[in-house]
Design an enzyme around this catalytic site. Structure first.
Site, PDB file in Angstrom:
ATOM      1  N   ASP A 142      39.205  29.654  40.253  1.00  0.00           N
ATOM      2  CA  ASP A 142      39.239  30.899  40.512  1.00  0.00           C
ATOM      3  C   ASP A 142      39.335  31.132  41.969  1.00  0.00           C
ATOM      4  OD1 ASP A 142      37.799  33.353  40.109  1.00  0.00           O
ATOM      5  OD2 ASP A 142      36.111  32.863  40.823  1.00  0.00           O
ATOM      6  N   ARG A 187      46.278  48.026  37.453  1.00  0.00           N
ATOM      7  CA  ARG A 187      45.324  47.345  38.454  1.00  0.00           C
ATOM      8  C   ARG A 187      45.379  45.955  37.830  1.00  0.00           C
ATOM      9  NH1 ARG A 187      40.618  49.070  37.934  1.00  0.00           N
ATOM     10  NH2 ARG A 187      40.742  50.666  36.085  1.00  0.00           N
ATOM     11  N   LYS A 188      45.791  45.399  36.861  1.00  0.00           N
ATOM     12  CA  LYS A 188      45.512  44.233  36.127  1.00  0.00           C
ATOM     13  C   LYS A 188      46.856  43.128  36.845  1.00  0.00           C
ATOM     14  CE  LYS A 188      43.769  45.861  31.962  1.00  0.00           C
ATOM     15  NZ  LYS A 188      43.864  45.835  30.571  1.00  0.00           N
TER      16      LYS A 188
END
Lengths: 221, 221
Positions: A142, A187-188
């Site tokens: 992450d 926005r991805k």
């Protein structure tokens, strides 16, 4: 999670296109923390706990930085920008003692939209005996993938993380976490990530992640 | 990762069908560790850092334990069974100081194949300012779901973890992590998990996980 941490802002202050971020923390913020030394320390530099594997890789990537194609990202435990915030709060990936947890350094290649993390896994990351906890692995995926997107797109949130654990990672070992932006749609940000042994022969983990920039018309919460 | 940690073995020693595991650690093993007090401490019991939300939930679940439908799982920082192993190694989820990291307790319902984790998120779990790191969330999902399977099926490995982050979790907040075994196919355990606010009104995170029991004909590595 939102990638708006000031530690990253500081870390990225030397990157292309980020010249408007100050390269050093403002003076007043330092008074918020109990230890100035701790606040100012760049945790992504070698320390006595680093073994020869991570030192060798570190030297190799520092060599790649000489022509400007790669950049090392400094890394801090505390925020020093948001002076109104909680001084007790610490970046999770820097919250364990030196050599006991995540010893790592990030390198970014802007042209290739890649982020590489060199990780030495300390003994306080244990899940199964002698192996790194799956959550600790997820944490570094992450962090590495999120930082990769942040450098390109600014603040983003992790919307999805899908991890395939192929083989357990032994404690104390050094691994290379590779992350790359595959696609951007509005926005991805679609990102892939894998974790391999130093000799590149062992694939430990593979993952895909989706990050989303907050809608400017909505609250970030 | 393999769920074969001795801390869990100890933790589960009081569960149905696990009576062959000793309820207390063998004497000689204790000499391996620097602090007996630390080795023996059950970290899933209330401590001064617990706020009223987690104390209230803890009391409610302890009440549910009275008829035997639910069991509290004790939790330790170190292994005490595998005396030949590394004494420096610590369970990742118990490696931060009291009140600073993961303050949690697990409750298991054998009939429903459910595991509930009550989590208070400390300030050293920070990702974005004021919020829990996505990796810390993944850690607790992996731990809760893995423990749920371990109680039923014994040693398993996390093969896949797929997490949808719906909303960020504020630092210091208490959340409830619910995990349930949905399906078992041979050596495969399919598990779902979600994280909700104490009042159940906010869904923070959803996840599915696949755990696999090691093939007895192959090495666990």
């Amino acid at each position: 999670m939102l990638r708006s941490c000031a530690a990253r802002l500081r870390a990225l202050s030397a990157l292309p296109g980020r010249a408007h971020w100050p390269a050093s923390p403002p003076g007043p913020a330092l008074r918020l923390f109990s230890s100035e030394k701790d606040t100012l320390r760049d945790y992504s530099l070698p320390n006595p706990s680093w073994n020869k594997d991570i030192r060798l890789l570190f030297d190799q990537f520092m060599k790649k930085c000489e022509d400007g194609s790669w950049k090392r990202l400094p890394s801090y435990r505390h925020s020093v920008f948001e002076i109104e915030r909680d001084p007790k709060a610490q970046m999770f990936t820097r919250s364990l003692e030196e050599g006991m947890g995540f010893e790592y350094v990030l390198f970014h290649n802007d042209t290739e939209k890649r982020m590489v993390c060199l990780l030495q896994a300390g003994p306080h990351l244990q899940g199964n005996h002698g192996y790194v906890h799956g959550g600790a692995i997820a944490t570094m995926i992450d962090m590495t993938a999120g930082s990769c997107v942040f450098v390109t797109g600014g603040f983003v949130m992790t919307a999805n993380m899908n991890i395939d654990y192929r083989r357990p990672i032994p404690l104390y070992s050094v691994v290379v976490i590779n992350s790359r932006i595959d696609k951007i749609e509005g926005r991805k940000y679609f990102v892939s990530c894998d974790i391999r042994s130093v000799d590149n022969k062992t694939l430990y983990t593979e993952a895909t992640l989706l990050f989303v920039k907050p809608d400017p018309n909505k609250s970030s919460k």
